[in-house]
Design a protein around this motif. Structure first.
Motif, PDB file in Angstrom:
ATOM      1  N   LEU A 191      43.179  53.398  47.592  1.00 30.40           N
ATOM      2  CA  LEU A 191      43.814  53.488  46.276  1.00 30.40           C
ATOM      3  C   LEU A 191      44.676  52.255  46.011  1.00 30.40           C
ATOM      4  O   LEU A 191      44.588  51.621  44.956  1.00 30.40           O
ATOM      5  CB  LEU A 191      44.677  54.753  46.232  1.00 30.40           C
ATOM      6  N   LEU A 192      45.503  51.902  46.997  1.00 32.54           N
ATOM      7  CA  LEU A 192      46.419  50.776  46.818  1.00 32.54           C
ATOM      8  C   LEU A 192      45.722  49.422  46.958  1.00 32.54           C
ATOM      9  O   LEU A 192      46.148  48.443  46.341  1.00 32.54           O
ATOM     10  CB  LEU A 192      47.575  50.888  47.810  1.00 32.54           C
ATOM     11  N   ALA A 193      44.648  49.367  47.746  1.00 28.42           N
ATOM     12  CA  ALA A 193      43.899  48.108  47.858  1.00 28.42           C
ATOM     13  C   ALA A 193      43.302  47.733  46.506  1.00 28.42           C
ATOM     14  O   ALA A 193      43.404  46.581  46.051  1.00 28.42           O
ATOM     15  CB  ALA A 193      42.803  48.233  48.904  1.00 28.42           C
ATOM     16  N   THR A 194      42.675  48.711  45.860  1.00 22.79           N
ATOM     17  CA  THR A 194      42.129  48.476  44.515  1.00 22.79           C
ATOM     18  C   THR A 194      43.240  48.091  43.552  1.00 22.79           C
ATOM     19  O   THR A 194      43.099  47.180  42.727  1.00 22.79           O
ATOM     20  CB  THR A 194      41.407  49.735  44.011  1.00 22.79           C
ATOM     21  N   SER A 195      44.369  48.785  43.676  1.00 19.65           N
ATOM     22  CA  SER A 195      45.509  48.516  42.803  1.00 19.65           C
ATOM     23  C   SER A 195      46.017  47.092  42.984  1.00 19.65           C
ATOM     24  O   SER A 195      46.359  46.409  42.007  1.00 19.65           O
ATOM     25  CB  SER A 195      46.647  49.502  43.108  1.00 19.65           C
ATOM     26  N   GLN A 196      46.063  46.632  44.223  1.00 19.53           N
ATOM     27  CA  GLN A 196      46.597  45.293  44.492  1.00 19.53           C
ATOM     28  C   GLN A 196      45.651  44.204  43.993  1.00 19.53           C
ATOM     29  O   GLN A 196      46.090  43.151  43.526  1.00 19.53           O
ATOM     30  CB  GLN A 196      46.882  45.120  45.981  1.00 19.53           C
ATOM     31  N   ILE A 197      44.344  44.448  44.110  1.00 21.51           N
ATOM     32  CA  ILE A 197      43.378  43.489  43.563  1.00 21.51           C
ATOM     33  C   ILE A 197      43.580  43.352  42.055  1.00 21.51           C
ATOM     34  O   ILE A 197      43.653  42.244  41.505  1.00 21.51           O
ATOM     35  CB  ILE A 197      41.932  43.931  43.865  1.00 21.51           C
ATOM     36  N   LEU A 198      43.690  44.495  41.386  1.00 20.11           N
ATOM     37  CA  LEU A 198      43.917  44.476  39.938  1.00 20.11           C
ATOM     38  C   LEU A 198      45.289  43.891  39.614  1.00 20.11           C
ATOM     39  O   LEU A 198      45.458  43.221  38.584  1.00 20.11           O
ATOM     40  CB  LEU A 198      43.783  45.889  39.366  1.00 20.11           C
ATOM     41  N   ALA A 199      46.263  44.140  40.503  1.00 22.67           N
ATOM     42  CA  ALA A 199      47.606  43.596  40.279  1.00 22.67           C
ATOM     43  C   ALA A 199      47.582  42.063  40.292  1.00 22.67           C
ATOM     44  O   ALA A 199      48.246  41.417  39.466  1.00 22.67           O
ATOM     45  CB  ALA A 199      48.573  44.114  41.339  1.00 22.67           C
ATOM     46  N   VAL A 200      46.837  41.476  41.229  1.00 22.80           N
ATOM     47  CA  VAL A 200      46.712  40.016  41.282  1.00 22.80           C
ATOM     48  C   VAL A 200      46.068  39.503  39.992  1.00 22.80           C
ATOM     49  O   VAL A 200      46.543  38.541  39.372  1.00 22.80           O
ATOM     50  CB  VAL A 200      45.887  39.572  42.503  1.00 22.80           C
ATOM     51  N   ILE A 201      44.976  40.162  39.599  1.00 21.64           N
ATOM     52  CA  ILE A 201      44.255  39.741  38.384  1.00 21.64           C
ATOM     53  C   ILE A 201      45.162  39.846  37.159  1.00 21.64           C
ATOM     54  O   ILE A 201      45.267  38.903  36.352  1.00 21.64           O
ATOM     55  CB  ILE A 201      42.983  40.591  38.190  1.00 21.64           C
ATOM     56  N   PHE A 202      45.847  40.993  37.028  1.00 22.64           N
ATOM     57  CA  PHE A 202      46.707  41.209  35.863  1.00 22.64           C
ATOM     58  C   PHE A 202      47.891  40.231  35.864  1.00 22.64           C
ATOM     59  O   PHE A 202      48.247  39.665  34.831  1.00 22.64           O
ATOM     60  CB  PHE A 202      47.230  42.639  35.829  1.00 22.64           C
ATOM     61  N   THR A 203      48.520  40.047  37.038  1.00 24.90           N
ATOM     62  CA  THR A 203      49.704  39.183  37.110  1.00 24.90           C
ATOM     63  C   THR A 203      49.363  37.749  36.749  1.00 24.90           C
ATOM     64  O   THR A 203      50.042  37.121  35.922  1.00 24.90           O
ATOM     65  CB  THR A 203      50.333  39.238  38.514  1.00 24.90           C
ATOM     66  N   LEU A 204      48.306  37.206  37.379  1.00 19.65           N
ATOM     67  CA  LEU A 204      47.941  35.817  37.111  1.00 19.65           C
ATOM     68  C   LEU A 204      47.446  35.638  35.678  1.00 19.65           C
ATOM     69  O   LEU A 204      47.756  34.639  35.015  1.00 19.65           O
ATOM     70  CB  LEU A 204      46.881  35.352  38.111  1.00 19.65           C
ATOM     71  N   SER A 205      46.684  36.617  35.185  1.00 17.50           N
ATOM     72  CA  SER A 205      46.153  36.519  33.816  1.00 17.50           C
ATOM     73  C   SER A 205      47.269  36.632  32.779  1.00 17.50           C
ATOM     74  O   SER A 205      47.338  35.828  31.840  1.00 17.50           O
ATOM     75  CB  SER A 205      45.113  37.620  33.576  1.00 17.50           C
ATOM     76  N   LEU A 206      48.132  37.635  32.953  1.00 13.84           N
ATOM     77  CA  LEU A 206      49.220  37.818  31.992  1.00 13.84           C
ATOM     78  C   LEU A 206      50.215  36.661  32.062  1.00 13.84           C
ATOM     79  O   LEU A 206      50.811  36.277  31.051  1.00 13.84           O
ATOM     80  CB  LEU A 206      49.920  39.156  32.234  1.00 13.84           C
TER      81      LEU A 206
END
Length: 458
Positions: free
Chosen positions: A388-403
């Motif tokens: 659950l958190l691994a998927t979340s962290q991947i998306l977190a990297v994508i969202f953080t860098l993109s935003l």
């Protein structure tokens, strides 16, 4: 449950089998408190540099993107190490995970004591990376601690209290660095402030590490629920093949995969806004570093209340999907409200809006983890939470860098607009997730035990 043969006495009479004792011991609260304390110290370090981005940039002469990586590294390490860490936790147990998590947190904090010097930013990153690894052994433990040590009717509340440690650490991470590390004219004075912060963390985590080493047990003498007795009786040794088989079944669980994606959207936005709070606020209010820290603090503190309230409601109602859906929808709406108040440039309205946003954003965390555990029971809680958190962290990297890129090129308005849209998509995915409550079916057998006086004794 265990052996099914009927024991015989020497004279041919049938020996009456003594029923197993279901008993929740008082030490369970000490275990929980120890976990909360070292989880707090670990998660404090997530935003301790990014919340004072402009000051760290001046002191170390690095870019804003470099400072953002002090937080992003926490997200990057998860997908790389989550499966090896989950295997270690499942094979070696709760105590080993607690020791690795706590000791790695202490080592990472101690290394940063030696990062004071304008050419030593790489030492900061070494310390942050070690603490990031520690979190892989920390953040997945609340549901495992809850089911191993606590009664069936306490599990959701305890899971929320475990997550409270993570949220409290984040809150202090927003509050303390802007208060402790000032934007002095003299760079040496900034270095002195950073030194005090690093030494303070090391001084706090060291005695906690000794407590965990001497007092954190693998499991209680008696099982706190009938489901735990069944698990002990039927527990299979965790080998690599067993672990991979369990992992394969989880990755084929479609309801879990849908829910994992929606959870990742919420957690990813939580990580992104925490990392980017400083530039977001400074774009609207010049020189408001301390306000950015206080707003992050308010977001988390109000969120803690939402998280604990959610755990209590889940224990009473068992409405896991329904709760997750409503909370997610309100996250999306309150995110849009935050953007509206920023555009008005009214600080007090921003404080109100970010409080409401934080309440629902943090309230979703325990609801999401508990719903995942329901969808995957009897799979190992640490592995489920790890995925659950691994998927979340991947998306977190994508969202953080993109935003972050959108914020720099187009402005905070568009970054926060996209954030609200992402949360809306997550709400829709939650609504599409099948409502399967496997754990509740198993825990239903515990009701009869809770009525026996012996089992209520600690």
């Amino acid at each position: 449950m265990g052996d099914t043969h009927v024991p015989m006495l020497g004279n041919g009479q049938i020996e009456e089998k003594i029923p197993p004792v279901v008993k929740a011991v008082k030490k369970r609260w000490l275990i929980l408190i120890m976990y909360i304390v070292y989880a707090t110290i670990s998660t404090f370090q997530w935003v301790e540099y990014s919340i004072i981005t402009n000051i760290v940039m001046r002191y170390y002469d690095v870019s804003a993107s470099a400072v953002e990586w002090t937080a992003v590294i926490f997200m990057v390490m998860w997908p790389i190490l989550v499966f090896p860490a989950s295997f270690i936790i499942d094979r070696m147990g709760l105590r080993t995970a607690a020791l690795i998590g706590c000791l790695a947190t202490a080592i990472g904090a101690a290394i940063k004591v030696f990062s004071i010097g304008q050419n030593l930013f790489f030492v900061v990153m070494i310390g942050q990376t070690i603490v990031a690894v520690s979190q892989i052994f920390i953040l997945s433990l609340p549901p495992k601690i809850a089911v191993t040590w606590f009664k069936a009717n306490e599990v959701s509340t305890v899971c929320s209290l475990g997550i409270f440690g993570m949220q409290l650490g984040s809150a202090l991470g927003f509050l303390v660095p802007p208060m402790l590390v000032r934007n002095h004219e003299n760079l040496d004075d900034i270095g002195t402030d950073l030194y005090k912060m690093c030494w303070g963390l090391t001084a706090v985590i060291t005695p906690v590490s000794f407590l965990v080493f001497f007092y954190f047990q693998e499991r209680p003498k008696y099982s706190p629920s009938q489901a735990q007795i069944d698990e002990r009786d039927n527990k299979e040794e965790v080998t690599l093949s067993v672990f991979l088989s369990s992992l394969k079944s989880l990755l084929k669980n479609k309801p879990f995969l849908i829910h994992t994606t929606s959870y990742g959207f919420c957690y990813g936005i939580f990580s992104a806004i925490g990392t980017l709070m400083n530039p977001y606020i400074l774009n609207y209010f010049e020189g408001a570093e301390e306000d950015a820290g206080r707003m992050g603090l308010v977001m988390i503190l109000i969120g803690i209340a939402g998280s604990i309230l959610t755990g209590f409601i889940l224990d009473k109602t068992h409405k896991f999907k329904e709760s997750a859906f409503v909370i997610f929808l309100l996250c999306s709406i309150s995110s849009a409200a935050l953007l509206f108040t920023l555009e008005l440039r009214s600080k007090w309205l921003v404080y109100v809006a970010i409080s409401v946003f934080g309440f629902f954003l943090n309230a979703y965390m325990p609801a999401g983890i508990e719903f995942a555990t329901e969808l995957t029971f009897p799979s190992a809680e640490s592995t489920v939470t790890g995925i659950l958190l691994a998927t979340s962290q991947i998306l977190a990297v994508i969202f953080t860098l993109s935003l972050s890129a959108i914020n720099k090129k187009f402005g905070t308005f568009w970054a926060l607009s996209i954030q609200s849209l992402i949360l809306l998509v997550g709400t829709i995915l939650t609504g599409l997730t099948p409502n399967v409550l496997k754990r509740q079916e198993a825990f239903g057998r515990d009701v009869q035990f809770e009525k026996v006086p012996l089992n209520e004794k600690a």
